[in-house]
Design a protein around this motif. Sequence first.
Motif, PDB file in Angstrom:
ATOM      1  N   HIS A  87     112.556 -37.709 116.015  1.00 37.31           N
ATOM      2  CA  HIS A  87     111.195 -37.678 116.561  1.00 37.31           C
ATOM      3  C   HIS A  87     110.155 -37.875 115.459  1.00 37.31           C
ATOM      4  O   HIS A  87     109.180 -37.141 115.377  1.00 37.31           O
ATOM      5  CB  HIS A  87     110.937 -36.389 117.347  1.00 37.31           C
ATOM      6  N   LYS A  88     110.365 -38.864 114.602  1.00 38.80           N
ATOM      7  CA  LYS A  88     109.481 -39.084 113.460  1.00 38.80           C
ATOM      8  C   LYS A  88     108.496 -40.221 113.681  1.00 38.80           C
ATOM      9  O   LYS A  88     107.896 -40.709 112.747  1.00 38.80           O
ATOM     10  CB  LYS A  88     110.316 -39.351 112.206  1.00 38.80           C
ATOM     11  N   GLN A  89     108.312 -40.637 114.925  1.00 43.75           N
ATOM     12  CA  GLN A  89     107.346 -41.680 115.192  1.00 43.75           C
ATOM     13  C   GLN A  89     105.931 -41.102 115.164  1.00 43.75           C
ATOM     14  O   GLN A  89     105.741 -39.910 115.316  1.00 43.75           O
ATOM     15  CB  GLN A  89     107.634 -42.381 116.517  1.00 43.75           C
ATOM     16  N   ARG A  90     104.952 -41.976 114.958  1.00 43.92           N
ATOM     17  CA  ARG A  90     103.558 -41.540 114.980  1.00 43.92           C
ATOM     18  C   ARG A  90     102.781 -42.424 115.942  1.00 43.92           C
ATOM     19  O   ARG A  90     103.155 -43.559 116.204  1.00 43.92           O
ATOM     20  CB  ARG A  90     102.946 -41.574 113.591  1.00 43.92           C
ATOM     21  N   ARG A  91     101.700 -41.882 116.431  1.00 44.82           N
ATOM     22  CA  ARG A  91     100.850 -42.627 117.362  1.00 44.82           C
ATOM     23  C   ARG A  91     100.182 -43.777 116.624  1.00 44.82           C
ATOM     24  O   ARG A  91      99.702 -43.618 115.511  1.00 44.82           O
ATOM     25  CB  ARG A  91      99.791 -41.697 117.938  1.00 44.82           C
ATOM     26  N   GLU A  92     100.150 -44.955 117.244  1.00 46.12           N
ATOM     27  CA  GLU A  92      99.552 -46.115 116.583  1.00 46.12           C
ATOM     28  C   GLU A  92      98.031 -46.028 116.522  1.00 46.12           C
ATOM     29  O   GLU A  92      97.438 -46.488 115.572  1.00 46.12           O
ATOM     30  CB  GLU A  92      99.969 -47.413 117.272  1.00 46.12           C
ATOM     31  N   GLY A  93      97.392 -45.499 117.524  1.00 49.36           N
ATOM     32  CA  GLY A  93      95.946 -45.310 117.472  1.00 49.36           C
ATOM     33  C   GLY A  93      95.141 -46.580 117.675  1.00 49.36           C
ATOM     34  O   GLY A  93      94.192 -46.833 116.946  1.00 49.36           O
ATOM     35  N   PHE A  94      95.502 -47.377 118.650  1.00 45.74           N
ATOM     36  CA  PHE A  94      94.704 -48.553 118.969  1.00 45.74           C
ATOM     37  C   PHE A  94      93.352 -48.116 119.514  1.00 45.74           C
ATOM     38  O   PHE A  94      93.246 -47.075 120.164  1.00 45.74           O
ATOM     39  CB  PHE A  94      95.416 -49.420 120.019  1.00 45.74           C
ATOM     40  N   PRO A  95      92.306 -48.908 119.299  1.00 45.84           N
ATOM     41  CA  PRO A  95      90.989 -48.533 119.831  1.00 45.84           C
ATOM     42  C   PRO A  95      90.987 -48.550 121.358  1.00 45.84           C
ATOM     43  O   PRO A  95      91.688 -49.354 121.977  1.00 45.84           O
ATOM     44  CB  PRO A  95      90.049 -49.603 119.260  1.00 45.84           C
ATOM     45  N   LYS A  96      90.192 -47.677 121.950  1.00 50.36           N
ATOM     46  CA  LYS A  96      90.151 -47.581 123.408  1.00 50.36           C
ATOM     47  C   LYS A  96      89.581 -48.828 124.061  1.00 50.36           C
ATOM     48  O   LYS A  96      89.831 -49.086 125.225  1.00 50.36           O
ATOM     49  CB  LYS A  96      89.325 -46.365 123.833  1.00 50.36           C
ATOM     50  N   ASP A  97      88.795 -49.602 123.299  1.00 51.29           N
ATOM     51  CA  ASP A  97      88.218 -50.798 123.903  1.00 51.29           C
ATOM     52  C   ASP A  97      89.137 -52.013 123.793  1.00 51.29           C
ATOM     53  O   ASP A  97      88.824 -53.074 124.297  1.00 51.29           O
ATOM     54  CB  ASP A  97      86.847 -51.110 123.314  1.00 51.29           C
ATOM     55  N   GLY A  98      90.284 -51.866 123.160  1.00 52.99           N
ATOM     56  CA  GLY A  98      91.231 -52.974 123.071  1.00 52.99           C
ATOM     57  C   GLY A  98      91.884 -53.236 124.415  1.00 52.99           C
ATOM     58  O   GLY A  98      92.169 -52.313 125.170  1.00 52.99           O
TER      59      GLY A  98
END
Length: 159
Positions: free
Chosen positions: A102-113
């Motif tokens: 479980h070592k993945q991380r959230r990518e964090g794309f912008p909400k407007d993408g």
Amino acid sequence: AVTDDDTVVNRYLLNTIDVEIEIVQSSDENVLNDAKYVQAQREQVKLRDARDWSTRRRYLNNVRTPQFMPNFTETGFKYLPMPPEICDYVTKFHREQILEGHKQRREGFPKDGTQINAAEVNTWMTHIPPDKKSWIGRLLQPMLEEWSGTPLQYSTIYG
């Protein structure tokens, strides 16, 4: 906004140029005076407009880019099986890092993408170590050079 029996619940004046919204009629007196509600509506309008612009910008890039990008092949892609040593490594890495660790991380794309549905669903990533990325690049480079018909220089691997 109206109910199923056509009762006016809220009536808005909307200026999408300046992202201004004014509630001019409501069946709930609190809505007329609720600054948080009005601000939330403004934020929704801003997000919608930003997503519209993101989609337009992507479309324009898709129309414009092929005019100056070189074509390496007639179709632009070629299906080849992945070398077994890469497939084995990536499969083991995925199992150890994601399924078990479980070592993945959230990518964090912008909400407007609008290219992927990151506004509603989180996307996740796990980074392959740099030395392994270089190793994968060295193994794939001859295949990619043969396909493209040009010498290539490794820069990065993603995806």
